[in-house]
Design a protein around this motif. Structure first.
Motif, PDB file in Angstrom:
ATOM      1  N   LEU A 250       0.836  -1.195   0.000  1.00  0.00           N
ATOM      2  CA  LEU A 250       0.000   0.000   0.000  1.00  0.00           C
ATOM      3  C   LEU A 250       0.873   1.248   0.000  1.00  0.00           C
ATOM      4  CD1 LEU A 250      -3.011   1.152   0.466  1.00  0.00           C
ATOM      5  CD2 LEU A 250      -2.222   1.423   2.817  1.00  0.00           C
ATOM      6  N   ASP A 251       1.889   1.276   0.840  1.00  0.00           N
ATOM      7  CA  ASP A 251       2.810   2.407   0.909  1.00  0.00           C
ATOM      8  C   ASP A 251       3.453   2.665  -0.456  1.00  0.00           C
ATOM      9  OD1 ASP A 251       4.507   4.262   2.764  1.00  0.00           O
ATOM     10  OD2 ASP A 251       5.997   3.128   1.606  1.00  0.00           O
ATOM     11  N   ALA A 252       3.908   1.624  -1.121  1.00  0.00           N
ATOM     12  CA  ALA A 252       4.552   1.767  -2.435  1.00  0.00           C
ATOM     13  C   ALA A 252       3.574   2.305  -3.476  1.00  0.00           C
ATOM     14  CB  ALA A 252       5.132   0.426  -2.892  1.00  0.00           C
ATOM     15  N   VAL A 253       2.341   1.815  -3.445  1.00  0.00           N
ATOM     16  CA  VAL A 253       1.329   2.304  -4.395  1.00  0.00           C
ATOM     17  C   VAL A 253       1.088   3.791  -4.174  1.00  0.00           C
ATOM     18  CG1 VAL A 253      -1.129   2.204  -5.004  1.00  0.00           C
ATOM     19  CG2 VAL A 253       0.182   0.091  -4.787  1.00  0.00           C
ATOM     20  N   LEU A 254       0.869   4.188  -2.920  1.00  0.00           N
ATOM     21  CA  LEU A 254       0.591   5.594  -2.636  1.00  0.00           C
ATOM     22  C   LEU A 254       1.753   6.495  -3.036  1.00  0.00           C
ATOM     23  CD1 LEU A 254      -1.238   5.226   0.788  1.00  0.00           C
ATOM     24  CD2 LEU A 254      -2.256   5.759  -1.442  1.00  0.00           C
ATOM     25  N   ARG A 255       2.971   6.067  -2.778  1.00  0.00           N
ATOM     26  CA  ARG A 255       4.137   6.877  -3.130  1.00  0.00           C
ATOM     27  C   ARG A 255       4.362   6.943  -4.646  1.00  0.00           C
ATOM     28  NH1 ARG A 255       7.017   8.297   1.383  1.00  0.00           N
ATOM     29  NH2 ARG A 255       6.428   7.176   3.276  1.00  0.00           N
ATOM     30  N   SER A 256       3.809   5.992  -5.386  1.00  0.00           N
ATOM     31  CA  SER A 256       3.945   6.020  -6.841  1.00  0.00           C
ATOM     32  C   SER A 256       3.147   7.151  -7.479  1.00  0.00           C
ATOM     33  CB  SER A 256       3.529   4.676  -7.450  1.00  0.00           C
ATOM     34  OG  SER A 256       2.117   4.534  -7.468  1.00  0.00           O
ATOM     35  N   PHE A 257       2.185   7.717  -6.744  1.00  0.00           N
ATOM     36  CA  PHE A 257       1.347   8.784  -7.284  1.00  0.00           C
ATOM     37  C   PHE A 257       2.057  10.137  -7.275  1.00  0.00           C
ATOM     38  CE2 PHE A 257      -2.347   6.212  -5.377  1.00  0.00           C
ATOM     39  CZ  PHE A 257      -2.430   5.407  -6.491  1.00  0.00           C
ATOM     40  N   GLY A 258       3.019  10.312  -6.397  1.00  0.00           N
ATOM     41  CA  GLY A 258       3.697  11.595  -6.263  1.00  0.00           C
ATOM     42  C   GLY A 258       4.142  11.806  -4.831  1.00  0.00           C
ATOM     43  N   PRO A 259       4.439  13.061  -4.466  1.00  0.00           N
ATOM     44  CA  PRO A 259       4.930  13.338  -3.114  1.00  0.00           C
ATOM     45  C   PRO A 259       3.921  12.915  -2.045  1.00  0.00           C
ATOM     46  CG  PRO A 259       5.124  15.279  -4.519  1.00  0.00           C
ATOM     47  CD  PRO A 259       4.343  14.262  -5.281  1.00  0.00           C
TER      48      PRO A 259
ATOM     49  N   LEU B  57      -7.483   4.608  -4.417  1.00  0.00           N
ATOM     50  CA  LEU B  57      -6.365   5.255  -3.741  1.00  0.00           C
ATOM     51  C   LEU B  57      -5.899   6.483  -4.517  1.00  0.00           C
ATOM     52  CD1 LEU B  57      -4.260   2.138  -2.676  1.00  0.00           C
ATOM     53  CD2 LEU B  57      -5.645   3.595  -1.176  1.00  0.00           C
ATOM     54  N   ARG B  58      -5.894   6.377  -5.835  1.00  0.00           N
ATOM     55  CA  ARG B  58      -5.496   7.518  -6.677  1.00  0.00           C
ATOM     56  C   ARG B  58      -6.471   8.682  -6.487  1.00  0.00           C
ATOM     57  NH1 ARG B  58      -1.368  10.092  -9.504  1.00  0.00           N
ATOM     58  NH2 ARG B  58      -2.523  11.989  -9.854  1.00  0.00           N
ATOM     59  N   GLU B  59      -7.775   8.378  -6.426  1.00  0.00           N
ATOM     60  CA  GLU B  59      -8.767   9.421  -6.157  1.00  0.00           C
ATOM     61  C   GLU B  59      -8.489  10.079  -4.812  1.00  0.00           C
ATOM     62  OE1 GLU B  59     -13.024   8.683  -6.627  1.00  0.00           O
ATOM     63  OE2 GLU B  59     -12.517   6.983  -7.923  1.00  0.00           O
ATOM     64  N   GLY B  60      -8.136   9.256  -3.835  1.00  0.00           N
ATOM     65  CA  GLY B  60      -7.810   9.788  -2.518  1.00  0.00           C
ATOM     66  C   GLY B  60      -6.585  10.687  -2.570  1.00  0.00           C
ATOM     67  N   TYR B  61      -5.576  10.268  -3.310  1.00  0.00           N
ATOM     68  CA  TYR B  61      -4.373  11.092  -3.451  1.00  0.00           C
ATOM     69  C   TYR B  61      -4.731  12.452  -4.039  1.00  0.00           C
ATOM     70  CZ  TYR B  61       0.227  12.738  -4.761  1.00  0.00           C
ATOM     71  OH  TYR B  61       1.360  13.514  -4.901  1.00  0.00           O
ATOM     72  N   ASP B  62      -5.621  12.464  -5.019  1.00  0.00           N
ATOM     73  CA  ASP B  62      -6.057  13.741  -5.610  1.00  0.00           C
ATOM     74  C   ASP B  62      -6.693  14.639  -4.546  1.00  0.00           C
ATOM     75  OD1 ASP B  62      -5.081  12.862  -8.058  1.00  0.00           O
ATOM     76  OD2 ASP B  62      -7.059  12.297  -8.830  1.00  0.00           O
ATOM     77  N   VAL B  63      -7.483  14.038  -3.635  1.00  0.00           N
ATOM     78  CA  VAL B  63      -8.043  14.806  -2.515  1.00  0.00           C
ATOM     79  C   VAL B  63      -6.900  15.357  -1.670  1.00  0.00           C
ATOM     80  CG1 VAL B  63      -9.328  14.610  -0.344  1.00  0.00           C
ATOM     81  CG2 VAL B  63     -10.270  13.610  -2.454  1.00  0.00           C
ATOM     82  N   GLY B  64      -5.908  14.541  -1.401  1.00  0.00           N
ATOM     83  CA  GLY B  64      -4.756  14.982  -0.621  1.00  0.00           C
ATOM     84  C   GLY B  64      -4.013  16.140  -1.258  1.00  0.00           C
ATOM     85  N   CYS B  65      -4.162  16.256  -2.573  1.00  0.00           N
ATOM     86  CA  CYS B  65      -3.511  17.358  -3.309  1.00  0.00           C
ATOM     87  C   CYS B  65      -4.465  18.526  -3.554  1.00  0.00           C
ATOM     88  CB  CYS B  65      -2.943  16.828  -4.627  1.00  0.00           C
ATOM     89  SG  CYS B  65      -1.551  15.712  -4.371  1.00  0.00           S
ATOM     90  N   GLY B  66      -5.670  18.473  -2.979  1.00  0.00           N
ATOM     91  CA  GLY B  66      -6.583  19.616  -3.036  1.00  0.00           C
ATOM     92  C   GLY B  66      -7.718  19.526  -4.032  1.00  0.00           C
ATOM     93  N   ALA B  67      -7.962  18.393  -4.660  1.00  0.00           N
ATOM     94  CA  ALA B  67      -9.045  18.286  -5.650  1.00  0.00           C
ATOM     95  C   ALA B  67     -10.393  18.655  -5.063  1.00  0.00           C
ATOM     96  CB  ALA B  67      -9.104  16.873  -6.225  1.00  0.00           C
TER      97      ALA B  67
END
Length: 127
Positions: free
Chosen positions: A28-37, A113-123
């Motif tokens: 999970l950690d590796a997948v999340l870090r693959s999206f960006g910072p 998870l990618r959708e979540g990352y976008d939220v983390g980046c302000g989407a």
């Protein structure tokens, strides 16, 4: 040292985990870090993953699986991995999940998870 003094770390969570649970966390950690910072904030209850704007997911090994949460701008359809989904802001829904095996971290879950990352980046601020 007691839990009140010793700081919680990812390593501390993983040291208490079963091998399958620790492996799921690492994947999970590796997948999340693959999206960006991604930054992490560790507490007794979870490792929180943060994008450039905010935290968007959290996880911790539990038993032979992984429990966690994911913030999305929509409610996901019913899925056995999703234990609950609760709105907590005007346009965000927190989803509690449980992964039990490697196959649970499939392409569909990675897309969430990618959708979540976008939220983390302000989407969610643009909606």
């Amino acid at each position: 040292m007691s839990d009140d003094v010793e700081p919680w770390t990812v390593e501390r969570h993983l040291a208490a985990a079963s091998a399958p649970s620790a492996a799921l966390y690492e994947r999970l950690d590796a997948v999340l870090r693959s999206f960006g910072p991604v930054r992490v904030s560790v507490s007794k209850t979870a490792v929180t993953f943060k994008g450039t704007r905010r935290g968007f997911a959290g996880a911790r090994p539990k038993g032979d699986g992984l429990v966690g949460y994911l913030d999305l701008m929509r409610r996901l359809p019913e899925d056995p991995r999703i234990r609950s989904a609760v709105p907590y802001q005007r346009n965000l829904v927190v989803h509690q999940f449980r992964l039990l095996e490697d196959a649970d971290l499939d392409d569909q879950f990675v897309a969430w998870l990618r959708e979540g990352y976008d939220v983390g980046c302000g989407a969610h601020l643009q909606a």
